[in-house]
Design a protein around this motif. Structure first.
Motif, mmCIF file in Angstrom:
data_model
loop_
_atom_site.group_PDB
_atom_site.id
_atom_site.type_symbol
_atom_site.label_atom_id
_atom_site.label_comp_id
_atom_site.label_asym_id
_atom_site.label_seq_id
_atom_site.Cartn_x
_atom_site.Cartn_y
_atom_site.Cartn_z
ATOM 1 N N SER A 162 1.057 -1.312 0.147
ATOM 2 C CA SER A 162 0.111 -0.167 0.005
ATOM 3 C C SER A 162 0.810 1.383 0.051
ATOM 4 O O SER A 162 2.062 1.105 0.090
ATOM 5 C CB SER A 162 -0.994 -0.105 1.314
ATOM 6 N N ASP A 163 0.140 2.271 0.000
ATOM 7 C CA ASP A 163 0.952 3.854 -0.138
ATOM 8 C C ASP A 163 1.197 4.331 1.324
ATOM 9 O O ASP A 163 1.508 5.332 1.459
ATOM 10 C CB ASP A 163 0.312 4.527 -1.024
ATOM 11 N N LYS A 164 0.912 3.485 2.309
ATOM 12 C CA LYS A 164 0.793 3.851 3.758
ATOM 13 C C LYS A 164 2.356 4.021 4.037
ATOM 14 O O LYS A 164 3.173 3.221 3.716
ATOM 15 C CB LYS A 164 0.210 3.232 4.678
ATOM 16 N N THR A 165 2.634 5.225 4.795
ATOM 17 C CA THR A 165 4.091 5.329 5.259
ATOM 18 C C THR A 165 4.516 4.212 6.212
ATOM 19 O O THR A 165 5.966 3.984 6.257
ATOM 20 C CB THR A 165 4.448 6.353 5.943
ATOM 21 N N ASN A 166 3.502 3.688 7.123
ATOM 22 C CA ASN A 166 4.146 2.499 7.724
ATOM 23 C C ASN A 166 4.220 1.061 7.223
ATOM 24 O O ASN A 166 4.107 0.343 8.044
ATOM 25 C CB ASN A 166 3.270 2.531 9.141
#
Length: 549
Positions: A243-247
């Motif tokens: 995904s594009d989430k930072t975490n």
């Protein structure tokens, strides 16, 4: 006859016998014919043989008169054990006049001899001790061949309908009849399966492992990516995420550009400098799966429990407590199954990902991998598909063992522990097959099926086999977990069935999310869910719930 008579006084005076009236000497001693008989025609042998006892007990119990009346007979055996030691008493059918020679007993084993009745009787033995042996005890004097005779074999099984039995064996019994030990019929839907909704689909006869036996790379729906000549001098590291989430967890890969003749510059995985390892892919997918914090999603909670159940060896610790470390074959097989299933689910996460995201720095924001990195995505899916195809065969072989009603070595204390692990295993496969069919349906809607194209034919075969496996696993699940006792173990489990309290609470959360998942399935009304809803979801929703501990 009188010429053959002997004077008894002469024999007694000669000192030939130290006790009372002697019995006739055996014919096999080579004695003179004149000394072979000492009785007259009128003599009935009453002084040598107790005919009253003989008539009362039969030929198996014979007592001589000298045992009870002669004063010097104490401690002397009634019947000598060999012709060389002392004379034998004649039977009622013996030659009284000595005209017929007596056969040699030692040379002819088929000659009837007087039996030896065990311990040597004395004058002090009671009549009860001298009774014939019990009918149920073996006769010690019987020939050895009779005593060692093997019992007759059991009566062969008589079949009511041999033709129908042959047809059932050829077609194979269905899952319901195998697991419940009931009589199956060779029709398209046997009589027990007629009670199920959609009986023609519920009456499954083919083993799971045989459905994929000839499909070595079943999950490779596309052609493997081609190896292009790459410019290793321009290689760099890119971080891939789900995904594009930072975490979001990232997988570092070394990529290099290559010149495609028609599409310009593309990038591919530099396998020469950094091979694509399955262990790295499994660790990457597991880290991302554990980041899913949805507390009301059935699949997410099941994945969390599965990871901790395998990594924490929950099944092993629970079984060790119940069996004191005693190994059980069914448990060892289930532990391996849980491990393979976890790897399959992690690889399936990579295989089913629609779009991967990339970033130049691990802490940066991810962007979808475009057409230039399509080769990178193809290699990731191809590696995952190869692993799934291999793992699926091993898993289905273990699932075939579920067709047996009971597993050997299990007890009332250990069977519920194994049932919990099987519940998790079956649900993971149900979710994998169900969502794979959904993804394939979405793909077919985006790209209509074109007959004759190799890629489309592979997808058609994949859909057919996966749908059959999906229905079969649903049937097995229902047969194992529709009974009240197993429902009690699943809906209201005891803490002792888990390795620790955290696993116990995690499993309770998974079970609590099942009704919500059922409602989602009922609301979607997908064609692939038609049998799933009729055979499992709708029937499970009607079951009464047990009180939680």
């Amino acid at each position: 006859m009188s010429s053959l008579m002997l004077d008894r006084s002469r024999i007694r005076g000669a000192g030939g016998f130290p006790w009372g009236e002697p019995a006739a000497a055996p014919r096999s001693q080579g004695l003179d014919r004149d000394s072979a008989s000492t009785s007259s025609q009128s003599d009935d042998f009453s002084d040598l043989f107790d005919w009253t006892a003989y008539e009362r007990h039969g030929t198996s119990d014979v007592t001589t008169q000298s045992q009870h009346s002669a004063e010097g007979a104490k401690g002397v055996p009634a019947f000598p054990r060999s012709p060389q030691s002392s004379p034998q008493s004649p039977g009622p059918a013996s030659d009284l006049d000595g005209d017929l020679p007596m056969p040699d007993v030692e040379s002819d084993p088929h000659v009837l001899v007087w039996p030896v009745l065990g311990p040597e009787p004395t004058r002090e033995m009671s009549p009860i001790e001298l009774r014939p042996p019990h009918l149920g005890q073996p006769d010690m004097a019987a020939p050895r061949a009779v005593q060692n005779e093997r019992p007759q074999s059991k009566r062969p099984r008589v079949l009511e309908s041999p033709e129908q039995t042959k047809e059932v064996r050829d077609a194979g019994a269905c899952y319901h009849c195998r697991m419940n030990k009931s009589k199956c019929s060779p029709t398209s839907a046997c009589e027990p399966c007629l009670k199920h909704p959609k009986p023609e689909l519920a009456c499954v006869r083919q083993l799971l492992s045989s459905m994929v036996a000839s499909q070595s790379a079943r999950w490779n729906l596309s052609e493997p990516p081609r190896r292009e000549p790459m410019n290793e001098g321009g290689s760099f590291v890119i971080f891939i995420s789900f995904s594009d989430k930072t975490n979001s967890r990232c997988l570092p890969l070394t990529v290099a550009p290559f010149i495609h003749p028609d599409q310009g510059t593309r990038f591919g995985i530099s396998l020469s400098s950094q091979p694509l390892q399955e262990n790295a892919l499994l660790a990457w997918a597991q880290d991302d799966m554990q980041m899913d914090d949805r507390i009301d999603d059935f699949e997410s909670l099941l994945n969390h429990f599965h990871i901790h159940h395998v990594r924490g060896e929950g099944l092993k610790r629970a079984m060790d407590r119940a069996t004191a470390g005693k190994p059980i074959k069914a448990v060892e097989s289930q532990k391996k199954l849980l491990s393979n299933l976890l790897e399959l689910k992690l690889m399936w996460k990579i295989w089913s990902c629609k779009d991967f995201f990339g970033r130049r720095q691990e802490a940066g924001a991810g962007r979808p991998l475009g057409l230039q990195f399509s080769s990178v995505q193809s290699w990731l899916r191809f590696t995952a598909a190869s692993a799934i195809s291999r793992l699926e065969k091993n898993i289905l072989e273990v699932f075939d063992e579920y067709l047996k009603k009971d597993a050997a070595g299990l007890t009332t204390a250990t069977k519920p522990i194994l049932e919990l692990s099987r519940w998790v295993s079956l649900w993971q496969m149900i979710l994998v097959y169900r969502q794979s069919l959904r993804l394939l349906q979405e793909h077919n809607e985006a790209e209509p099926y074109v007959p004759g194209v190799e890629t489309n034919e592979k997808r058609r075969r994949f859909r057919t086999t996966t749908a059959d496996l999906f229905r079969s696993v649903v049937v097995i699940y229902w047969e194992l977990f529709h009974k009240p006792k197993t429902i009690q173990n699943i809906q209201n489990p005891e803490a002792r069935l888990f390795g620790d309290d955290a696993l116990h609470r995690g499993f309770q959360s998974v079970v609590a999310a099942v009704p919500t998942f059922y409602q989602q399935v009922a609301n979607l009304s997908l064609p692939a869910d038609e049998f799933f809803r009729a055979h499992l979801v709708d029937r499970d929703l009607k079951k009464p719930k047990t009180k939680r501990r």
